[in-house]
Design an enzyme around this catalytic site. Structure first.
Site: not given
Length: 492
Positions: A337, A435
């Site tokens: 991310c 994630h």
């Protein structure tokens, strides 16, 4: 209407989240319809649900309860971003960035109504609600605006289970002091107390428990031994302070010279660091949180985690020369991310993040990617096909995870994609918005295998872990060590 049990604490990090998750699974195992709830959470560890984002603990507790995670489980979420400012998320949707005074002056009533309405919806659908408090229920400076503790106890007419941690001593003073300081009406709702993280001979506690009960009239309904079921941590209090180094995981007993170290820069605004917990439980793997200025001499792999403020954390790395050290590093590198965005060539429209007026901030330059920030925010659960490339070479199959990010990344050169057109990878560097990457066995196994191979160390033999289900382990702590009789909960 549902029976609400509020798991409140004498302080932060006393075990409330574990107790709440254990209660959810314990009741669900007995066919009780149960749901978690936390009126207001402050955490940068969040998860995506169909309606938006919620704190990781309520996501975990919903899984423990056997219900689909929902924004009703955590209707108000504050995500700190530094300098006393947090992003406010109501019913899963980000509504803006506010300092504490601005939140309480201008948005408190909205937050209260949002939380009350979410609780009412859950109460109509379930028999029991296990509500988790936040920090200490005895913060007397906040009692007129304590949404997760005082207000929840009131609008839910909740029985209160008070949780205190004995690990650092002073447990009875914490319990007595808390009961002295809570509002009088809330004090009358405290039905019992639990002592957590106990080591040693339980009988040595009995004189203190007897005196506490005589003094307060509140029964101690359980003493929970020190045990980590393996649930994700909620906030960064579990991490070392910025500037310090700490190793997480013991490598499952594998000797140091037969283990590998995964270095994770301890970003000042780190988020979703729970992405690293599955690695720390692998045999022979030690996850080392290191200061941004640390050398990488003893690292075998590097993972750049997510960030609530990517630009400022990127600057924290570049100011210490971390980029130069990372470019000279010859082991596997993964960016997740915000870490993926940092690995690129640049971030444009950077001022959108509220970190100054710079339009362009140079990245670490390990991937041919530029990221453009915008006001739009991606929050979604995803399933993708994994293409085993770079640090994940040899892996394949379907993986699941979630995305929570601002900005879109664009390739500036031809490079491999690890997932269905998402992310970027070279032979040794990989970046993705996904994630929970390492929750997936195929991705985790490939990364661990490639890290051992890069380090020239034989991969340890796989070992069977007893009681590996963290939800059942948490439920076992409740089943074996807590008497729920004073709370009148259904037990089918």
């Amino acid at each position: 209407m549902a029976h609400t049990l509020l798991v409140a604490g004498t302080a932060s990090h006393v075990g409330k989240s574990t107790v709440a998750a254990g209660l959810c699974r314990y009741l669900a195992d007995r066919a009780v319809s149960v749901a978690p709830f936390k009126a207001q959470n402050m955490s940068n560890n969040a998860r995506a649900t169909p309606g938006g984002e919620v704190g990781v603990s309520q996501y975990v507790q919903a899984r423990a309860a056997g219900v689909a995670p929902s924004t009703d489980h955590n209707p108000v979420l504050l995500k700190p971003r530094g300098d006393g400012e947090s992003q406010l998320v109501l019913d899963g949707e980000a509504v803006g960035h506010f300092e504490a005074r601005g939140y309480y002056d201008d948005h408190w009533d909205d937050a209260l109504e949002t939380a009350r309405a979410a609780h009412d919806r859950l109460a109509q659908a379930h028999d029991v609600i296990v509500a988790e408090g936040a920090g200490s229920i005895a913060e007397i400076n906040l009692h007129d605006r304590d949404l997760a503790n005082v207000e929840t106890a009131r609008f839910a007419d909740a029985d209160v289970l008070l949780v205190a941690d004995i690990e650092r001593g002073g447990v009875f003073a914490s319990l007595v002091g808390t009961l002295e300081l809570v509002p009088e009406d809330i004090r009358d709702q405290v039905a019992g107390a639990v002592i957590t993280k106990f080591r040693g001979d339980r009988s040595l506690l009995d004189p203190g428990i007897d005196e506490f009960e005589d003094r307060t009239g509140v029964p101690v309904v359980g003493v929970i031994p020190y045990d980590d079921p393996g649930l994700p941590e909620e906030d960064s209090v579990a991490l070392p302070p910025v500037g310090e180094r700490a190793v997480v995981g013991d490598g499952d007993g594998v000797a140091d010279d037969e283990s590998v170290t995964v270095a994770v820069p301890r970003l000042p605004r780190i988020s979703n660091f729970t992405d690293l917990q599955p690695l720390a439980r692998e045999p022979g793997v030690r996850v080392a949180y290191v200061p941004p200025g640390a050398a990488l001499d003893d690292a075998d792999a590097v993972v750049l985690p997510g960030s609530k403020n990517t630009v400022d954390d990127l600057r924290a790395l570049t100011d210490t020369g971390f980029g130069d050290r990372l470019r000279a590093f010859d082991g596997p590198v993964v960016g997740l991310c915000g870490g993926y965005q940092m690995l690129g060539e640049a971030i444009t429209n950077a001022a959108v993040e509220g970190t100054g007026d710079a339009d362009r901030v140079e990245g670490l330059g390990l991937l041919p990617v530029t990221t453009e920030f915008s006001e739009a925010k991606t929050v979604e659960h995803v399933r993708r096909e994994l293409n085993g490339v770079g640090p994940l070479s040899g892996a394949g199959g379907t993986v699941e995870g979630y995305e929570i990010h601002m900005g879109d990344s664009t390739l500036t050169d031809t490079v491999a994609h690890p997932f269905d057109g998402d992310g970027a990878a070279t032979d040794s560097v990989l970046g993705t918005y996904l994630h929970d990457l390492f929750v997936n066995d195929t991705a985790r196994d490939a990364f661990v295998r490639n890290t051992f191979e890069s380090a020239g160390i034989a991969l340890p033999e796989a070992t069977e872990r007893a009681d590996s289900d963290p939800y059942e382990r948490a439920a076992g702590l409740i089943r074996d060590h807590v008497d729920l009789g004073p709370f009148g909960l259904p037990d089918r």
